[in-house]
Scaffold this motif. Structure first.
Motif, PDB file in Angstrom:
ATOM      1  N   UNK A  98      27.321  36.437  52.608  1.00 16.69           N
ATOM      2  CA  UNK A  98      27.530  35.086  53.115  1.00 16.69           C
ATOM      3  C   UNK A  98      28.821  34.496  52.588  1.00 16.69           C
ATOM      4  N   UNK A  99      28.996  33.204  52.777  1.00 19.37           N
ATOM      5  CA  UNK A  99      30.195  32.525  52.316  1.00 19.37           C
ATOM      6  C   UNK A  99      30.214  32.458  50.791  1.00 19.37           C
ATOM      7  N   UNK A 100      31.405  32.663  50.230  1.00 24.61           N
ATOM      8  CA  UNK A 100      31.531  32.720  48.767  1.00 24.61           C
ATOM      9  C   UNK A 100      31.131  31.410  48.116  1.00 24.61           C
ATOM     10  N   UNK A 101      31.562  30.277  48.679  1.00 21.40           N
ATOM     11  CA  UNK A 101      31.246  28.982  48.072  1.00 21.40           C
ATOM     12  C   UNK A 101      29.744  28.727  48.069  1.00 21.40           C
ATOM     13  N   UNK A 102      29.088  29.074  49.159  1.00 25.25           N
ATOM     14  CA  UNK A 102      27.649  28.854  49.234  1.00 25.25           C
ATOM     15  C   UNK A 102      26.899  29.770  48.274  1.00 25.25           C
ATOM     16  N   UNK A 103      27.353  31.017  48.136  1.00 25.78           N
ATOM     17  CA  UNK A 103      26.712  31.934  47.199  1.00 25.78           C
ATOM     18  C   UNK A 103      26.833  31.438  45.762  1.00 25.78           C
ATOM     19  N   UNK A 104      28.051  31.036  45.356  1.00 21.67           N
ATOM     20  CA  UNK A 104      28.260  30.572  43.982  1.00 21.67           C
ATOM     21  C   UNK A 104      27.515  29.270  43.704  1.00 21.67           C
ATOM     22  N   UNK A 105      27.425  28.409  44.706  1.00 23.50           N
ATOM     23  CA  UNK A 105      26.741  27.127  44.506  1.00 23.50           C
ATOM     24  C   UNK A 105      25.277  27.326  44.182  1.00 23.50           C
ATOM     25  N   UNK A 106      24.604  28.201  44.933  1.00 23.34           N
ATOM     26  CA  UNK A 106      23.179  28.405  44.710  1.00 23.34           C
ATOM     27  C   UNK A 106      22.904  29.333  43.525  1.00 23.34           C
ATOM     28  N   UNK A 107      23.775  30.337  43.313  1.00 17.45           N
ATOM     29  CA  UNK A 107      23.557  31.241  42.174  1.00 17.45           C
ATOM     30  C   UNK A 107      23.757  30.533  40.846  1.00 17.45           C
ATOM     31  N   UNK A 108      24.542  29.443  40.836  1.00 17.60           N
ATOM     32  CA  UNK A 108      24.716  28.676  39.599  1.00 17.60           C
ATOM     33  C   UNK A 108      23.445  28.017  39.132  1.00 17.60           C
ATOM     34  N   UNK A 109      22.448  27.904  39.982  1.00 14.71           N
ATOM     35  CA  UNK A 109      21.188  27.274  39.599  1.00 14.71           C
ATOM     36  C   UNK A 109      20.286  28.199  38.798  1.00 14.71           C
ATOM     37  N   UNK A 110      20.511  29.534  38.888  1.00 15.27           N
ATOM     38  CA  UNK A 110      19.630  30.478  38.197  1.00 15.27           C
ATOM     39  C   UNK A 110      20.311  31.125  36.991  1.00 15.27           C
ATOM     40  N   UNK A 111      21.487  30.623  36.593  1.00 14.46           N
ATOM     41  CA  UNK A 111      22.159  31.100  35.375  1.00 14.46           C
ATOM     42  C   UNK A 111      22.844  29.912  34.706  1.00 14.46           C
ATOM     43  N   UNK A 112      23.400  30.133  33.517  1.00 14.37           N
ATOM     44  CA  UNK A 112      24.002  29.041  32.763  1.00 14.37           C
ATOM     45  C   UNK A 112      25.230  29.538  32.025  1.00 14.37           C
ATOM     46  N   UNK A 113      26.233  28.633  31.882  1.00  9.33           N
ATOM     47  CA  UNK A 113      27.436  28.963  31.125  1.00  9.33           C
ATOM     48  C   UNK A 113      27.157  29.092  29.630  1.00  9.33           C
ATOM     49  N   UNK A 114      26.060  28.504  29.170  1.00  5.83           N
ATOM     50  CA  UNK A 114      25.737  28.564  27.741  1.00  5.83           C
ATOM     51  C   UNK A 114      25.382  29.980  27.288  1.00  5.83           C
ATOM     52  N   UNK A 115      24.942  30.811  28.208  1.00  5.22           N
ATOM     53  CA  UNK A 115      24.573  32.186  27.848  1.00  5.22           C
ATOM     54  C   UNK A 115      25.757  33.145  27.911  1.00  5.22           C
ATOM     55  N   UNK A 116      26.906  32.666  28.412  1.00  5.47           N
ATOM     56  CA  UNK A 116      28.082  33.540  28.476  1.00  5.47           C
ATOM     57  C   UNK A 116      28.555  33.739  29.902  1.00  5.47           C
ATOM     58  N   UNK A 117      28.541  34.983  30.360  1.00  4.97           N
ATOM     59  CA  UNK A 117      29.085  35.344  31.656  1.00  4.97           C
ATOM     60  C   UNK A 117      28.225  34.790  32.796  1.00  4.97           C
ATOM     61  N   UNK A 118      28.881  34.383  33.897  1.00  6.97           N
ATOM     62  CA  UNK A 118      28.193  33.933  35.103  1.00  6.97           C
ATOM     63  C   UNK A 118      28.776  34.655  36.313  1.00  6.97           C
ATOM     64  N   UNK A 119      28.250  34.338  37.477  1.00  9.21           N
ATOM     65  CA  UNK A 119      28.740  34.963  38.702  1.00  9.21           C
ATOM     66  C   UNK A 119      30.153  34.510  39.063  1.00  9.21           C
ATOM     67  N   UNK A 120      30.630  33.391  38.474  1.00  8.45           N
ATOM     68  CA  UNK A 120      31.946  32.855  38.809  1.00  8.45           C
ATOM     69  C   UNK A 120      33.056  33.407  37.935  1.00  8.45           C
ATOM     70  N   UNK A 121      32.758  34.331  37.040  1.00  7.36           N
ATOM     71  CA  UNK A 121      33.797  34.885  36.166  1.00  7.36           C
ATOM     72  C   UNK A 121      34.898  35.522  37.017  1.00  7.36           C
ATOM     73  N   UNK A 122      36.161  35.218  36.667  1.00 12.55           N
ATOM     74  CA  UNK A 122      37.288  35.643  37.499  1.00 12.55           C
ATOM     75  C   UNK A 122      37.389  37.166  37.599  1.00 12.55           C
ATOM     76  N   UNK A 123      37.222  37.857  36.475  1.00  7.43           N
ATOM     77  CA  UNK A 123      37.358  39.313  36.486  1.00  7.43           C
ATOM     78  C   UNK A 123      36.263  39.970  37.319  1.00  7.43           C
ATOM     79  N   UNK A 124      35.071  39.378  37.340  1.00  2.00           N
ATOM     80  CA  UNK A 124      33.977  39.934  38.138  1.00  2.00           C
ATOM     81  C   UNK A 124      34.055  39.483  39.590  1.00  2.00           C
ATOM     82  N   UNK A 125      34.540  38.254  39.814  1.00  2.00           N
ATOM     83  CA  UNK A 125      34.606  37.733  41.172  1.00  2.00           C
ATOM     84  C   UNK A 125      35.600  38.503  42.029  1.00  2.00           C
ATOM     85  N   UNK A 126      36.607  39.087  41.388  1.00  2.00           N
ATOM     86  CA  UNK A 126      37.588  39.875  42.139  1.00  2.00           C
ATOM     87  C   UNK A 126      37.026  41.232  42.571  1.00  2.00           C
TER      88      UNK A 126
END
Length: 290
Positions: A98-126
């Motif tokens: 699906x669309x990248x913005x929509x994927x990141x918006x909803x996936x941010x609800x099931x993870x947290x920046x406090x634990x470290x890496x997320x789906x929005x990490x630049x090296x992984x997003x590429x």
């Protein structure tokens, strides 16, 4: 006379039983393998492991638990000096499209920046690196943790639509899938898998007898007259019913969730010569532009 009669009866009984070569004919083996996979799915490397490992039935799969011989030193030597390969194909894979913005918006609800890496990490997003993180129920961090997963993005191709593959343990699949379908509002099945009917060994035996009665050869032949080699069939996977849908779409967001378990195989290479093995095994394909 009695001994002669016994010998005659024994010869007749032995003639009815097929020889080992006939019993282990390929068409019979494939039907037997399909029958034995109805409850516990085999990996692609099952035959190799079954000859060398103690097999256990876990999470709907038949997996190798430990070697039958003392190969611990050989495995340790391979990990430290050479290369060791592990078959992790029993890990479940969920594909999000699906669309990248929509994927990141909803996936941010099931993870947290406090634990470290997320789906929005630049090296992984590429799409260059694989990431790992812990998933939680939607908006429930730090409570209700689902479990650890690994993910990898497909490299960008210029469009706004992206593909994301999430790998998880079979014990976590149903919980993670249920949570993803809830946050993306994917309720309508896009495709339904209908397995092909698998002929049993008795049915194949009847077909062979009919062919023999008509004067045909024992081995099957296709339309062109060549010998047809039956292919091993995998019905569903260890975590999904064969008649259950394996792809869901959201009418609101356009996100598609697909279950790619047992469709994408996964292997792990451990050791200093892992990259050398990959470079010698895999050859880059030549790109042809139209």
């Amino acid at each position: 006379e009695k001994q002669a009669e016994k010998a005659v009866h024994q010869k007749k009984e032995q003639s009815k039983t097929k020889c080992r070569k006939a019993r282990r004919r390929h068409i019979n083996l494939v039907a037997e393998f399909n029958r034995r996979q109805r409850k516990n799915i085999w990996l692609e490397t099952h035959i190799w492991h079954a000859k060398r490992f103690h097999m256990v039935k876990k999470w709907g799969y038949c997996l190798g638990d430990g070697p039958t011989e003392k190969s611990y030193r050989a495995c340790y030597r391979a990990m430290t000096k050479h290369c060791l390969l592990q078959d992790l194909s029993y890990y479940c894979c969920l594909e999000l499209t699906g669309k990248e913005n929509e994927l990141l918006k909803q996936l941010g609800r099931i993870c947290s920046n406090d634990t470290g890496l997320t789906f929005e990490e630049a090296c992984c997003l590429s799409g260059r690196f694989e990431g790992s993180l812990n998933l939680y129920r939607a908006d429930r961090y730090p409570e209700d943790m689902l479990g650890p997963v690994t993910f990898i993005w497909k490299a960008r191709d210029g469009s706004e639509n992206r593909q994301l593959w999430i790998w998880m343990h079979p014990a976590l699949k149903q919980d993670v899938l249920r949570e993803l379908k809830a946050i993306f509002q994917c309720s309508e099945p896009e495709e339904i898998y209908i397995p092909e009917p698998v002929t049993t060994s008795m049915q194949e035996g009847k077909q062979i007898d009919v062919a023999l009665s008509l004067g045909k050869k024992r081995k099957k032949e296709d339309k062109e007259g060549e010998k047809a080699v039956p292919v091993k069939k995998i019905i569903g996977d260890g975590t999904r019913d064969p008649f259950q849908s394996y792809s869901w779409i959201s009418q609101a967001t356009g996100i598609v969730i697909s279950d790619r378990t047992m469709e994408i195989l996964r292997y792990r290479l451990i050791g200093p010569l892992s990259h050398s093995v990959l470079t010698e095994t895999l050859k880059a394909a030549s790109l042809q532009t139209v």
